[in-house]
Design an enzyme around this catalytic site. Structure first.
Site, PDB file in Angstrom:
ATOM      1  CG  HIS A 204      -2.089  -0.982   1.066  1.00  0.00           C
ATOM      2  ND1 HIS A 204      -2.891  -1.349   2.130  1.00  0.00           N
ATOM      3  CD2 HIS A 204      -2.541  -1.674  -0.016  1.00  0.00           C
ATOM      4  CE1 HIS A 204      -3.796  -2.230   1.704  1.00  0.00           C
ATOM      5  NE2 HIS A 204      -3.600  -2.446   0.413  1.00  0.00           N
TER       6      HIS A 204
ATOM      7  CB  CYS B 155       6.259  11.490 -15.279  1.00  0.00           C
ATOM      8  SG  CYS B 155       7.341  11.639 -13.832  1.00  0.00           S
TER       9      CYS B 155
HETATM   10  C1  BJW Z   1      -3.989  -5.847  16.860  1.00  0.00           C
HETATM   11  C2  BJW Z   1      -3.501  -5.082  17.888  1.00  0.00           C
HETATM   12  C3  BJW Z   1      -2.420  -5.601  18.589  1.00  0.00           C
HETATM   13  C4  BJW Z   1      -5.135  -4.005  17.041  1.00  0.00           C
HETATM   14  N1  BJW Z   1      -1.922  -6.779  18.256  1.00  0.00           N
HETATM   15  N2  BJW Z   1      -3.481  -7.039  16.554  1.00  0.00           N
HETATM   16  C5  BJW Z   1     -15.648   0.198  -4.497  1.00  0.00           C
HETATM   17  C6  BJW Z   1     -14.884   1.192  -5.118  1.00  0.00           C
HETATM   18  C7  BJW Z   1     -13.484   1.088  -5.231  1.00  0.00           C
HETATM   19  C8  BJW Z   1     -12.857  -0.003  -4.749  1.00  0.00           C
HETATM   20  C9  BJW Z   1     -13.614  -0.977  -4.120  1.00  0.00           C
HETATM   21  C10 BJW Z   1     -14.992  -0.891  -4.000  1.00  0.00           C
HETATM   22  N3  BJW Z   1     -15.433  -1.984  -3.352  1.00  0.00           N
HETATM   23  C11 BJW Z   1     -14.380  -2.747  -3.075  1.00  0.00           C
HETATM   24  C12 BJW Z   1     -13.260  -2.159  -3.545  1.00  0.00           C
HETATM   25  C13 BJW Z   1     -11.872  -2.622  -3.416  1.00  0.00           C
HETATM   26  C14 BJW Z   1     -11.210  -1.868  -2.285  1.00  0.00           C
HETATM   27  C15 BJW Z   1     -11.744  -2.446  -0.970  1.00  0.00           C
HETATM   28  O1  BJW Z   1     -11.256  -3.461  -0.485  1.00  0.00           O
HETATM   29  N4  BJW Z   1     -12.731  -1.828  -0.349  1.00  0.00           N
HETATM   30  C16 BJW Z   1     -13.328  -2.391   0.887  1.00  0.00           C
HETATM   31  C17 BJW Z   1     -13.438  -1.306   1.918  1.00  0.00           C
HETATM   32  C18 BJW Z   1     -14.621  -3.053   0.536  1.00  0.00           C
HETATM   33  N5  BJW Z   1      -9.792  -2.054  -2.439  1.00  0.00           N
HETATM   34  C19 BJW Z   1      -9.065  -1.247  -3.220  1.00  0.00           C
HETATM   35  O2  BJW Z   1      -9.527  -0.280  -3.767  1.00  0.00           O
HETATM   36  C20 BJW Z   1      -7.621  -1.656  -3.397  1.00  0.00           C
HETATM   37  N6  BJW Z   1      -7.315  -1.725  -4.771  1.00  0.00           N
HETATM   38  C21 BJW Z   1      -7.903  -2.624  -5.588  1.00  0.00           C
HETATM   39  O3  BJW Z   1      -8.769  -3.393  -5.189  1.00  0.00           O
HETATM   40  O4  BJW Z   1      -7.430  -2.609  -6.865  1.00  0.00           O
HETATM   41  C22 BJW Z   1      -8.026  -3.517  -7.805  1.00  0.00           C
HETATM   42  C23 BJW Z   1      -7.467  -4.911  -7.744  1.00  0.00           C
HETATM   43  C24 BJW Z   1      -8.238  -5.973  -8.178  1.00  0.00           C
HETATM   44  C25 BJW Z   1      -7.740  -7.275  -8.150  1.00  0.00           C
HETATM   45  C26 BJW Z   1      -6.469  -7.516  -7.697  1.00  0.00           C
HETATM   46  C27 BJW Z   1      -5.702  -6.479  -7.285  1.00  0.00           C
HETATM   47  C28 BJW Z   1      -6.207  -5.174  -7.299  1.00  0.00           C
HETATM   48  C29 BJW Z   1      -6.709  -0.605  -2.786  1.00  0.00           C
HETATM   49  C30 BJW Z   1      -6.814  -0.598  -1.304  1.00  0.00           C
HETATM   50  C31 BJW Z   1      -5.919   0.475  -0.708  1.00  0.00           C
HETATM   51  C32 BJW Z   1      -6.086   0.547   0.797  1.00  0.00           C
HETATM   52  N7  BJW Z   1      -5.377   1.625   1.314  1.00  0.00           N
HETATM   53  C33 BJW Z   1      -5.487   1.901   2.750  1.00  0.00           C
HETATM   54  C34 BJW Z   1      -5.332   3.395   3.021  1.00  0.00           C
HETATM   55  C35 BJW Z   1      -4.000   3.915   2.743  1.00  0.00           C
HETATM   56  C36 BJW Z   1      -3.982   5.342   3.100  1.00  0.00           C
HETATM   57  C37 BJW Z   1      -3.604   5.593   4.540  1.00  0.00           C
HETATM   58  O5  BJW Z   1      -2.666   4.981   5.046  1.00  0.00           O
HETATM   59  O6  BJW Z   1      -4.253   6.463   5.115  1.00  0.00           O
HETATM   60  O7  BJW Z   1      -4.543   1.099   3.450  1.00  0.00           O
HETATM   61  S1  BJW Z   1      -7.030   1.448   3.451  1.00  0.00           S
HETATM   62  C38 BJW Z   1      -6.372   1.088   5.025  1.00  0.00           C
HETATM   63  O8  BJW Z   1      -6.854  -0.225   5.333  1.00  0.00           O
HETATM   64  C39 BJW Z   1      -4.852   1.024   4.858  1.00  0.00           C
HETATM   65  C40 BJW Z   1      -4.558  -0.335   5.441  1.00  0.00           C
HETATM   66  O9  BJW Z   1      -3.350  -0.846   4.899  1.00  0.00           O
HETATM   67  C41 BJW Z   1      -5.789  -1.139   5.109  1.00  0.00           C
HETATM   68  C42 BJW Z   1      -5.982  -2.349   5.977  1.00  0.00           C
HETATM   69  O10 BJW Z   1      -6.241  -1.981   7.303  1.00  0.00           O
HETATM   70  P1  BJW Z   1      -5.721  -2.909   8.474  1.00  0.00           P
HETATM   71  O11 BJW Z   1      -4.249  -2.947   8.460  1.00  0.00           O
HETATM   72  O12 BJW Z   1      -6.429  -4.198   8.419  1.00  0.00           O
HETATM   73  O13 BJW Z   1      -6.155  -2.043   9.763  1.00  0.00           O
HETATM   74  P2  BJW Z   1      -7.514  -2.091  10.610  1.00  0.00           P
HETATM   75  O14 BJW Z   1      -7.539  -0.872  11.452  1.00  0.00           O
HETATM   76  O15 BJW Z   1      -8.682  -2.338   9.758  1.00  0.00           O
HETATM   77  O16 BJW Z   1      -7.358  -3.408  11.522  1.00  0.00           O
HETATM   78  C43 BJW Z   1      -6.395  -3.506  12.538  1.00  0.00           C
HETATM   79  C44 BJW Z   1      -6.391  -4.916  13.081  1.00  0.00           C
HETATM   80  O17 BJW Z   1      -5.369  -5.038  14.052  1.00  0.00           O
HETATM   81  C45 BJW Z   1      -7.713  -5.302  13.786  1.00  0.00           C
HETATM   82  O18 BJW Z   1      -8.097  -6.623  13.398  1.00  0.00           O
HETATM   83  C46 BJW Z   1      -7.338  -5.294  15.269  1.00  0.00           C
HETATM   84  O19 BJW Z   1      -8.055  -6.261  16.038  1.00  0.00           O
HETATM   85  C47 BJW Z   1      -5.875  -5.651  15.208  1.00  0.00           C
HETATM   86  N8  BJW Z   1      -5.092  -5.161  16.337  1.00  0.00           N
HETATM   87  N9  BJW Z   1      -4.282  -3.919  17.987  1.00  0.00           N
HETATM   88  C48 BJW Z   1      -2.511  -7.484  17.243  1.00  0.00           C
HETATM   89  N10 BJW Z   1      -1.882  -4.902  19.644  1.00  0.00           N
END
Ligand code: BJW
Length: 225
Positions: free
Chosen positions: A103, A114
């Site tokens: 990401h 570019c």
């Molecule tokens: C602990 C703990 C402790 C706490 N110990 N554990 C409609 C329109 C456009 C797109 C879509 C759409 N519908 C679906 C999509 C696809 C979309 C998507 O998935 N949407 C969903 C919301 C439905 N995805 C995309 O658009 C992606 N691109 C894509 O799909 O391209 C097409 C493609 C097709 C086929 C193959 C390949 C590609 C791009 C996604 C980009 C996500 N970017 C972000 C934001 C970055 C900007 C920023 O940093 O501000 O990345 S989203 C955000 O969520 C960030 C993270 O990396 C990501 C995941 O979050 P994460 O890490 O899971 O965090 P949390 O907070 O959700 O969870 C924390 C966890 O830790 C919890 O479980 C806690 O319990 C645990 N925890 N303390 C252990 N101490």
């Protein structure tokens, strides 16, 4: 033994970096559409730069924790690829070498004219010029919703060729990363979830251990060292 580890915000939580979806998380005071989409950046680039400048600045105040360090140690004992969704730099500061930031990275800048990528200054502005094409079209090198994550082919190849896929500290809300465990299972790869609580996709894992990353990750790594 070939292992692919996917990490999410939970692995950095105990270093002091907020997760996204917790009640007090990174998005508690921001609409996702405003700060994590190309449309949000086009509408208000100053707001988006301020959001990421603040988070980039926070990196100087946080340190890798026992979970990051355990994964760096694991690399010395098995064939390991760490795929992180995190945009912080704590894995590399713990010594991880075989690492993909799918990401993007807070310390990266990207020209949306570019496509050139370079090391971001501490503070980015809308007026910054791209070092390659000189256009003032610079943005944080972060993969926003609707954009293609980095190195997808390499990630899928590594998962399907692995003996074990492990997901650490991610909620399983965001695709394609949330689909990696199912992909591993389809390929006959063993799967393990290490998280504070069950993710959105618990049935995609053959085994799971729940607790703080700084405890359960070193415990799991100790079985290989
Ligand atoms: C602990 C703990 C402790 C706490 N110990 N554990 C409609 C329109 C456009 C797109 C879509 C759409 N519908 C679906 C999509 C696809 C979309 C998507 O998935 N949407 C969903 C919301 C439905 N995805 C995309 O658009 C992606 N691109 C894509 O799909 O391209 C097409 C493609 C097709 C086929 C193959 C390949 C590609 C791009 C996604 C980009 C996500 N970017 C972000 C934001 C970055 C900007 C920023 O940093 O501000 O990345 S989203 C955000 O969520 C960030 C993270 O990396 C990501 C995941 O979050 P994460 O890490 O899971 O965090 P949390 O907070 O959700 O969870 C924390 C966890 O830790 C919890 O479980 C806690 O319990 C645990 N925890 N303390 C252990 N101490």
């Amino acid at each position: 033994m070939k292992i692919v580890v996917l990490t999410g915000a939970g692995i950095s939580a105990e270093s002091g970096i907020e997760t996204f979806r917790a009640e007090t998380g990174l998005w508690a005071n921001h609409r996702v559409e405003d700060v994590a989409t190309p449309e949000g950046f086009a509408k208000d680039p100053d707001l988006v730069h301020a959001f990421y400048n603040g988070r980039r600045g926070q990196l100087a105040d946080v340190q890798p924790n026992a979970a990051h360090k355990a994964l760096a140690l694991l690399e010395k004992h098995v064939d390991l690829l760490v795929v992180t969704q995190n945009v912080d730099d704590l894995h590399e500061r713990a010594g991880q070498r075989n690492l993909i930031h799918m990401h993007g990275e807070l310390r990266g800048a990207l020209c949306h004219g570019c496509g050139h990528r370079w090391a971001a200054p501490d503070t980015m502005n809308t007026t910054d010029a791209c070092p390659a094409c000189a256009a003032a079209k610079t943005r944080p090198d972060i993969v926003w919703f609707g954009e293609m994550p980095y190195q997808m082919d390499r990630i899928f190849d590594a998962i399907t060729a692995a003996d074990l896929f492990v997901s650490i500290g991610t909620s399983g809300n965001v695709y394609p990363a949330a689909g990696f465990a199912a992909e591993a299972q389809r390929a006959g790869v063993d799967t393990l979830e290490l998280n504070l609580e069950p993710s959105n996709t618990p049935t995609d894992f053959a085994d799971a251990r729940y607790g703080p990353a700084t405890e359960i990750v070193p415990d799991w790594v100790a079985t290989f060292t």
